[in-house]
Write a protein that holds these residues in place. Structure first.
Motif, mmCIF file in Angstrom:
data_model
loop_
_atom_site.group_PDB
_atom_site.id
_atom_site.type_symbol
_atom_site.label_atom_id
_atom_site.label_comp_id
_atom_site.label_asym_id
_atom_site.label_seq_id
_atom_site.Cartn_x
_atom_site.Cartn_y
_atom_site.Cartn_z
ATOM 1 N N PHE A 44 60.579 8.734 12.668
ATOM 2 C CA PHE A 44 60.423 8.249 13.788
ATOM 3 C C PHE A 44 59.080 7.616 13.968
ATOM 4 N N SER A 45 58.483 7.115 12.751
ATOM 5 C CA SER A 45 57.300 6.120 12.681
ATOM 6 C C SER A 45 56.215 6.860 12.892
ATOM 7 N N ILE A 46 56.266 8.046 12.834
ATOM 8 C CA ILE A 46 54.962 9.015 12.995
ATOM 9 C C ILE A 46 54.245 9.521 11.807
ATOM 10 N N LYS A 47 53.288 8.938 11.235
ATOM 11 C CA LYS A 47 52.714 9.309 10.010
ATOM 12 C C LYS A 47 51.708 10.429 10.174
ATOM 13 N N ASP A 48 51.721 11.266 9.070
ATOM 14 C CA ASP A 48 50.566 12.370 8.790
ATOM 15 C C ASP A 48 50.238 12.855 10.174
ATOM 16 N N PHE A 49 51.284 13.743 10.575
ATOM 17 C CA PHE A 49 51.486 14.604 11.872
ATOM 18 C C PHE A 49 50.293 15.558 11.706
ATOM 19 N N PHE A 50 50.265 16.263 11.039
ATOM 20 C CA PHE A 50 49.288 17.319 11.100
ATOM 21 C C PHE A 50 47.827 16.778 10.751
ATOM 22 N N LYS A 51 47.602 15.938 10.284
ATOM 23 C CA LYS A 51 46.302 15.020 10.111
ATOM 24 C C LYS A 51 45.913 14.636 11.364
ATOM 25 N N LEU A 52 46.828 14.219 12.173
ATOM 26 C CA LEU A 52 46.598 13.814 13.760
ATOM 27 C C LEU A 52 46.192 15.104 14.213
ATOM 28 N N LEU A 53 46.903 16.392 14.360
ATOM 29 C CA LEU A 53 46.543 17.690 15.003
ATOM 30 C C LEU A 53 45.130 18.016 14.865
ATOM 31 N N HIS A 54 44.899 17.802 13.204
ATOM 32 C CA HIS A 54 43.445 18.592 12.819
ATOM 33 C C HIS A 54 42.471 18.250 13.623
ATOM 34 N N ASN A 55 41.716 19.318 13.956
ATOM 35 C CA ASN A 55 40.430 19.489 14.604
ATOM 36 C C ASN A 55 40.736 18.644 16.112
ATOM 37 N N SER A 56 41.764 18.537 16.645
ATOM 38 C CA SER A 56 42.120 18.408 18.128
ATOM 39 C C SER A 56 41.949 19.592 18.978
ATOM 40 N N LYS A 57 41.921 19.371 20.263
ATOM 41 C CA LYS A 57 41.765 20.394 21.152
ATOM 42 C C LYS A 57 42.892 21.410 21.255
ATOM 43 N N LEU A 58 43.871 21.040 20.501
ATOM 44 C CA LEU A 58 44.854 22.042 20.392
ATOM 45 C C LEU A 58 44.776 23.176 19.356
ATOM 46 N N ASP A 59 43.591 23.011 18.527
ATOM 47 C CA ASP A 59 42.977 24.033 17.503
ATOM 48 C C ASP A 59 42.568 25.280 18.229
ATOM 49 N N VAL A 60 42.318 25.302 19.703
ATOM 50 C CA VAL A 60 41.802 26.377 20.399
ATOM 51 C C VAL A 60 42.765 27.675 20.383
ATOM 52 N N VAL A 61 44.169 27.306 19.984
ATOM 53 C CA VAL A 61 45.053 28.454 19.746
ATOM 54 C C VAL A 61 44.894 29.294 18.728
ATOM 55 N N PHE A 62 43.966 28.736 17.883
ATOM 56 C CA PHE A 62 43.698 29.393 16.313
ATOM 57 C C PHE A 62 42.280 30.362 16.623
ATOM 58 N N GLU A 63 41.699 30.225 17.823
ATOM 59 C CA GLU A 63 40.390 31.027 17.925
ATOM 60 C C GLU A 63 40.537 32.283 18.590
ATOM 61 N N ASN A 64 41.722 32.808 18.862
ATOM 62 C CA ASN A 64 42.074 34.199 19.243
ATOM 63 C C ASN A 64 41.341 34.436 20.490
ATOM 64 N N ASN A 65 41.185 33.530 21.330
ATOM 65 C CA ASN A 65 40.890 33.537 22.673
ATOM 66 C C ASN A 65 42.286 33.393 23.787
ATOM 67 N N ILE A 66 42.691 34.391 24.275
ATOM 68 C CA ILE A 66 44.106 34.339 24.817
ATOM 69 C C ILE A 66 43.762 33.472 26.246
ATOM 70 N N SER A 67 42.850 33.724 26.778
ATOM 71 C CA SER A 67 42.671 33.077 28.212
ATOM 72 C C SER A 67 42.489 31.507 27.983
ATOM 73 N N GLU A 68 41.791 31.240 26.857
ATOM 74 C CA GLU A 68 41.602 29.642 26.628
ATOM 75 C C GLU A 68 43.125 29.171 26.155
ATOM 76 N N THR A 69 43.730 29.968 25.508
ATOM 77 C CA THR A 69 44.885 29.568 24.997
ATOM 78 C C THR A 69 45.754 29.416 26.048
ATOM 79 N N LYS A 70 46.111 30.292 26.961
ATOM 80 C CA LYS A 70 47.009 30.152 28.106
ATOM 81 C C LYS A 70 46.681 29.078 29.134
ATOM 82 N N GLU A 71 45.382 28.738 29.111
ATOM 83 C CA GLU A 71 44.760 27.702 30.118
ATOM 84 C C GLU A 71 45.283 26.459 29.480
ATOM 85 N N LEU A 72 45.059 26.275 28.037
ATOM 86 C CA LEU A 72 45.739 25.090 27.217
ATOM 87 C C LEU A 72 47.114 24.831 27.590
ATOM 88 N N LEU A 73 47.709 25.956 27.483
ATOM 89 C CA LEU A 73 49.361 25.747 27.249
ATOM 90 C C LEU A 73 49.755 25.259 28.932
#
Length: 228
Positions: A154-183
């Protein structure tokens, strides 16, 4: 791409995009996993808990595979609804052409010439896309490389490189409240972004952007998580 931002029916009412309808139904489809997770929390028997955990992983993979297929189909329906063939990015045009070309060729030369003719004719005919050439082989687990392959179609290159160090990485910080807020924020944002076409999404809002340099597979939390 250029297009009207929405379509209307005879009485003037606005018609939602297919992506908008897909997002509305999406949450219900993952509820089975939530039920399993709640049961895992309640279990004191280790053997039963392990069985439920394995079941949850299998179901999660199946849902991810189904999500990729349905998301691709949904995008194609919107593209067909709002764009002409000549509007599509060249990569999408070429991916569609692959449906009619043999993968066995003489170093690609013959197929490249045929592909050029197909692109010309499909533009004249305003051909409509089908989802088959954009997806992975049947029964192939949605590994990181498979996900990247689909998105590259679909013309989207290096998808995981785009996600790397993004705000979405909060899901790996084991902070349930912040993850739910992000979702919650992300769901509301996407619902608004895809209500009309073209979609109104600014990836910088979540610090999703192209980075310089090469991303090692082991450095991506997303790749490691999906692989495991």
């Amino acid at each position: 791409m250029t297009s009207a931002e929405h379509t209307t029916i005879n009485d003037g009412a606005e018609v939602s995009t297919f992506a908008s309808l897909f997002i509305e139904e999406l949450e219900e489809r993952w509820s089975e996993i939530d039920i399993l997770i709640e049961q895992i929390k309640l279990q004191s028997n280790v053997d039963v808990k392990n069985v439920l955990c394995r079941s949850a992983v299998v179901l999660l993979v199946a849902h991810l595979e189904g999500f990729m297929k349905e998301a691709a189909s949904t995008l194609i329906r919107d593209l067909n609804q709002y764009c002409t063939f000549s509007d599509f990015p060249k990569r999408i045009q070429k991916t569609y052409c692959s449906l009619f070309l043999s993968t066995i060729n003489d170093s690609g030369g013959i197929d490249n010439r045929i592909q050029g003719k197909l692109l010309e004719e499909f533009s004249k005919l305003n051909a409509r896309l089908t989802v088959e050439p954009f997806l992975f082989d049947r029964n192939k687990n949605p590994s990181p490389s498979v996900i990247e392959l689909i998105l590259n179609n679909f013309s989207i290159k290096d998808f995981f490189k785009l996600l790397h160090n993004s705000k979405l990485d909060v899901v790996f910080e084991n902070n349930i409240s912040e993850t739910k807020e992000l979702l919650t924020d992300l769901k509301d944002y996407i619902k608004q972004a895809v209500v009309s076409y073209p979609y109104k999404i600014n990836l910088l809002d979540y610090q999703i952007l192209i980075k310089n340099g090469q991303l090692l597979r082991d450095d991506s939390l997303w790749i490691v998580f999906i692989d495991e």
